[in-house]
Design a protein around this motif. Sequence first.
Motif, mmCIF file in Angstrom:
data_model
loop_
_atom_site.group_PDB
_atom_site.id
_atom_site.type_symbol
_atom_site.label_atom_id
_atom_site.label_comp_id
_atom_site.label_asym_id
_atom_site.label_seq_id
_atom_site.Cartn_x
_atom_site.Cartn_y
_atom_site.Cartn_z
ATOM 1 N N HIS A 262 3.852 -10.072 5.599
ATOM 2 C CA HIS A 262 2.393 -10.020 5.533
ATOM 3 C C HIS A 262 1.913 -8.853 4.690
ATOM 4 C CE1 HIS A 262 -1.546 -8.558 7.026
ATOM 5 N NE2 HIS A 262 -1.843 -9.843 7.062
ATOM 6 N N SER A 263 2.555 -7.710 4.820
ATOM 7 C CA SER A 263 2.183 -6.522 4.057
ATOM 8 C C SER A 263 3.305 -5.498 4.161
ATOM 9 C CB SER A 263 0.860 -5.932 4.560
ATOM 10 O OG SER A 263 0.894 -5.742 5.956
ATOM 11 N N VAL A 264 3.287 -4.530 3.234
ATOM 12 C CA VAL A 264 4.272 -3.456 3.194
ATOM 13 C C VAL A 264 3.522 -2.141 3.033
ATOM 14 C CG1 VAL A 264 6.298 -2.506 2.048
ATOM 15 C CG2 VAL A 264 5.973 -4.991 2.140
ATOM 16 N N LEU A 265 3.830 -1.178 3.889
ATOM 17 C CA LEU A 265 3.188 0.133 3.861
ATOM 18 C C LEU A 265 4.222 1.172 3.479
ATOM 19 C CD1 LEU A 265 1.256 -0.154 7.265
ATOM 20 C CD2 LEU A 265 0.571 -1.032 5.019
ATOM 21 N N VAL A 266 3.957 1.916 2.413
ATOM 22 C CA VAL A 266 4.883 2.941 1.927
ATOM 23 C C VAL A 266 4.218 4.297 2.140
ATOM 24 C CG1 VAL A 266 6.249 3.780 0.001
ATOM 25 C CG2 VAL A 266 5.803 1.325 0.230
ATOM 26 N N GLN A 267 4.768 5.097 3.031
ATOM 27 C CA GLN A 267 4.190 6.387 3.385
ATOM 28 C C GLN A 267 4.818 7.513 2.563
ATOM 29 O OE1 GLN A 267 1.552 4.768 5.122
ATOM 30 N NE2 GLN A 267 1.565 6.857 5.954
ATOM 31 N N HIS A 268 4.107 8.645 2.479
ATOM 32 C CA HIS A 268 4.638 9.811 1.778
ATOM 33 C C HIS A 268 5.786 10.429 2.577
ATOM 34 C CE1 HIS A 268 4.673 13.333 -0.814
ATOM 35 N NE2 HIS A 268 4.634 14.092 0.265
ATOM 36 N N ASN A 269 5.619 10.504 3.914
ATOM 37 C CA ASN A 269 6.674 10.998 4.797
ATOM 38 C C ASN A 269 7.343 9.822 5.495
ATOM 39 O OD1 ASN A 269 6.085 13.758 4.297
ATOM 40 N ND2 ASN A 269 4.381 13.662 5.748
ATOM 41 N N ASN A 270 8.529 10.067 6.009
ATOM 42 C CA ASN A 270 9.228 9.024 6.768
ATOM 43 C C ASN A 270 8.432 8.640 8.006
ATOM 44 O OD1 ASN A 270 11.307 9.119 4.929
ATOM 45 N ND2 ASN A 270 12.674 10.333 6.227
ATOM 46 N N ALA A 271 8.308 7.345 8.252
ATOM 47 C CA ALA A 271 7.673 6.881 9.478
ATOM 48 C C ALA A 271 8.605 7.189 10.655
ATOM 49 C CB ALA A 271 7.382 5.390 9.400
ATOM 50 N N TRP B 262 0.860 -1.189 0.000
ATOM 51 C CA TRP B 262 0.000 0.000 0.000
ATOM 52 C C TRP B 262 0.892 1.234 0.000
ATOM 53 C CZ3 TRP B 262 -4.964 -0.839 -0.891
ATOM 54 C CH2 TRP B 262 -5.539 -2.056 -0.503
ATOM 55 N N GLU B 263 0.707 2.079 -1.004
ATOM 56 C CA GLU B 263 1.492 3.299 -1.133
ATOM 57 C C GLU B 263 0.597 4.514 -0.934
ATOM 58 O OE1 GLU B 263 4.750 5.386 -4.135
ATOM 59 O OE2 GLU B 263 3.281 3.979 -4.950
ATOM 60 N N GLU B 264 1.040 5.445 -0.082
ATOM 61 C CA GLU B 264 0.260 6.657 0.175
ATOM 62 C C GLU B 264 0.438 7.637 -0.973
ATOM 63 O OE1 GLU B 264 -0.425 10.001 3.693
ATOM 64 O OE2 GLU B 264 1.468 8.903 3.573
ATOM 65 N N ILE B 265 -0.690 8.156 -1.448
ATOM 66 C CA ILE B 265 -0.704 9.142 -2.527
ATOM 67 C C ILE B 265 -1.236 10.456 -1.969
ATOM 68 C CG2 ILE B 265 -1.495 9.677 -4.846
ATOM 69 C CD1 ILE B 265 0.250 7.172 -4.659
ATOM 70 N N VAL B 266 -0.484 11.525 -2.144
ATOM 71 C CA VAL B 266 -0.892 12.849 -1.673
ATOM 72 C C VAL B 266 -1.234 13.702 -2.879
ATOM 73 C CG1 VAL B 266 -0.203 14.910 -0.392
ATOM 74 C CG2 VAL B 266 0.547 12.644 0.380
ATOM 75 N N SER B 267 -2.453 14.238 -2.882
ATOM 76 C CA SER B 267 -2.911 15.046 -4.012
ATOM 77 C C SER B 267 -2.381 16.469 -3.900
ATOM 78 C CB SER B 267 -4.439 15.064 -4.064
ATOM 79 O OG SER B 267 -4.952 15.690 -2.900
ATOM 80 N N VAL B 268 -2.592 17.246 -4.967
ATOM 81 C CA VAL B 268 -2.144 18.635 -4.982
ATOM 82 C C VAL B 268 -2.852 19.444 -3.906
ATOM 83 C CG1 VAL B 268 -1.980 20.722 -6.393
ATOM 84 C CG2 VAL B 268 -1.611 18.474 -7.435
ATOM 85 N N SER B 269 -4.105 19.112 -3.623
ATOM 86 C CA SER B 269 -4.878 19.841 -2.614
ATOM 87 C C SER B 269 -4.518 19.439 -1.194
ATOM 88 C CB SER B 269 -6.372 19.609 -2.850
ATOM 89 O OG SER B 269 -6.670 18.232 -2.738
ATOM 90 N N GLY B 270 -3.677 18.442 -1.033
ATOM 91 C CA GLY B 270 -3.260 18.020 0.299
ATOM 92 C C GLY B 270 -3.958 16.782 0.796
ATOM 93 N N GLY B 271 -4.957 16.269 0.053
ATOM 94 C CA GLY B 271 -5.636 15.051 0.462
ATOM 95 C C GLY B 271 -4.742 13.832 0.281
ATOM 96 N N PRO C 147 -4.179 1.425 5.222
ATOM 97 C CA PRO C 147 -4.160 2.219 6.460
ATOM 98 C C PRO C 147 -5.204 3.333 6.429
ATOM 99 C CG PRO C 147 -1.932 1.847 5.668
ATOM 100 C CD PRO C 147 -2.850 1.357 4.588
ATOM 101 N N MET C 148 -5.790 3.597 7.581
ATOM 102 C CA MET C 148 -6.808 4.642 7.715
ATOM 103 C C MET C 148 -6.183 5.849 8.423
ATOM 104 S SD MET C 148 -10.483 4.610 9.683
ATOM 105 C CE MET C 148 -9.699 4.400 11.284
ATOM 106 N N PRO C 149 -6.125 7.010 7.768
ATOM 107 C CA PRO C 149 -5.535 8.189 8.419
ATOM 108 C C PRO C 149 -6.564 8.970 9.232
ATOM 109 C CG PRO C 149 -5.966 8.653 6.111
ATOM 110 C CD PRO C 149 -6.414 7.244 6.353
ATOM 111 N N ILE C 150 -6.134 9.445 10.389
ATOM 112 C CA ILE C 150 -6.955 10.331 11.218
ATOM 113 C C ILE C 150 -6.090 11.523 11.604
ATOM 114 C CG2 ILE C 150 -8.223 10.612 13.378
ATOM 115 C CD1 ILE C 150 -8.956 7.717 13.299
ATOM 116 N N GLY C 151 -6.458 12.713 11.160
ATOM 117 C CA GLY C 151 -5.691 13.907 11.474
ATOM 118 C C GLY C 151 -5.894 14.354 12.905
ATOM 119 N N ILE C 152 -4.809 14.751 13.558
ATOM 120 C CA ILE C 152 -4.887 15.222 14.944
ATOM 121 C C ILE C 152 -4.414 16.670 15.006
ATOM 122 C CG2 ILE C 152 -4.119 14.815 17.309
ATOM 123 C CD1 ILE C 152 -3.753 11.909 16.651
#
Length: 549
Positions: free
Chosen positions: A366-375, A295-304, A408-413
């Motif tokens: 089992h799975s690999v998670l690729v984030q936009h920012n460093n974990a 699963w690779e995180e994709i960040v749009s131009v609007s920030g989503g 992964p499910m993101p929740i902004g804090i």
Amino acid sequence: MALSATSQGSHTTPSPSGQYLASISPGSNTLRLHATHVPDRYTDVSLRISSKDVTGLQWNHESDRIVVVSARLIEIVDLEDADHRIRLDNGSGGFGKFANAEFVGRELLLVVWEFGKVKLWNLESGKGADLCDVKGSCDGARWQLRPGRQAQTGTLAMLSKVNAEDVLNLYLPAAQKLVGAVRLPTLDAQSIQWSPDGRWISVLDVGTAVQGVHFLTPDGNLYRSYPAAKESEALGLGIKSIVWAQNSQALALTRYDGTIVLLNTRTFAPKAVIEHTTTIDQRATTSPEEQAPIWEEIVSVSGGNSHASVAQPFSPPLSRTKPATEPAELGVAEAQFSCDGSWLATRDERMLNTVWIWNMATLNAHSVLVQHNNARKLHWHPTRPDELMLDCGDGTAYFFSTTSANPPMPIGISTNTTLSYLPTPATSKTVILATAKSTFRMLYPDGQPEEPDFPAQSGATREAASVDESFEDGASEDSLLDLLSGRKPLPVKTEQSYTERVDLEVETEEEDTTARMDDTFREKRSRQPPNTGMEDEVEHDPFDDSEIF
């Protein structure tokens, strides 16, 4: 989902029970205590230590005492008896500043000075025993109490350096007695760690050592070293860290070459090696149905942001955390077992935005998670073995379930916060603490927890329990724990507290006031049995003028 309002406070520290939070109120000499299920309910405790001088907070295991540490003064707050305030003064500072203070059981406090001096104070008798100097040049833990044991019967293990040799000292804290001193076969021991079940002591050596890890029995006898002398590599860096599963059924050794060695926890023989590859490709060894999803995180131009499935082969982007002129970090950046040891989450220094999750039953990815920012940090849920939270330093908590086919499910804090789970019981709702330098707030992914079931109170009383009132030593006989839980209302402050009156007297007759405080404490001590520990056997150090009162 619920998110609390932002609260002010630095050095925010949750209690081991997960029911309370302690922090230092900015700009004042105040310790602030919050109830985690109702963050707006708090009570303040005045301190002698200025907020800018506080270097750390530490709860005891029972979650009813807090030690506040500064360079010159240590203060202990008893939440069950706020009148009983204990303070430890550094005197002239002959051993340097106070570096750390940690509870050993409820009645013992281990105090460490900056140059390695160690003293174990009995908080009931007011007497202290000198221990061997702790080793200074360590990257990890230098002492640890045996898990699963009470302080009266547990063993305190501590690293020391004697004549250029590493020594493992074993103490019985309640008796303040040294029961063993073992010379270690290490070049430069870096950390000490008990297995969670208390059956083994593991000692990590420096990375250049031929044998990187040593396993000893609880009485200090060397059982086995890894790797064995005949299996040791002649060149190259070796073991970087030791990671035990909470159930002591799994043990991982991370290495500087990017691999992870899994050891048998009975014989400490290797049973598998995990490797992080720069290209993920399971096509030749695994059927398409069994390949680890990516699963690779994709960040749009609007920030989503969203996560998309990526087909194999796939090469995670390489990361760089230091300027090119500085040496690169090597090896495994982090490894964390789930609460039951069935899953292992890892990161590699070369690919800090990529998280591998390994199945300990099959020893496959089992799975690999690729984030936009460093974990930045990996957190397994304290009681749910399938739930992993990623903290990427962007103010968002990413939740991933190993039993779900969803990404992964993101929740902004909030931005610039550090995330962590509170150690809540399995039957309680999840609580996540987000801390910044001088603020914090709490996230309730499952909704805000209900208040504990206490006897009914009137509306006026319950409302009064959430009012901000200062509670200082001597102001009330109520337990601070009762006040935080809502079982009793916060007392209304109508006159100067005992601390304020004492502080006022100190300005004019400091010596007399100190004597009165010390006499009051002696009256409490006189009811305790005499201490016959090691302090009677140790000659008083002329540089030690620290005093507890």
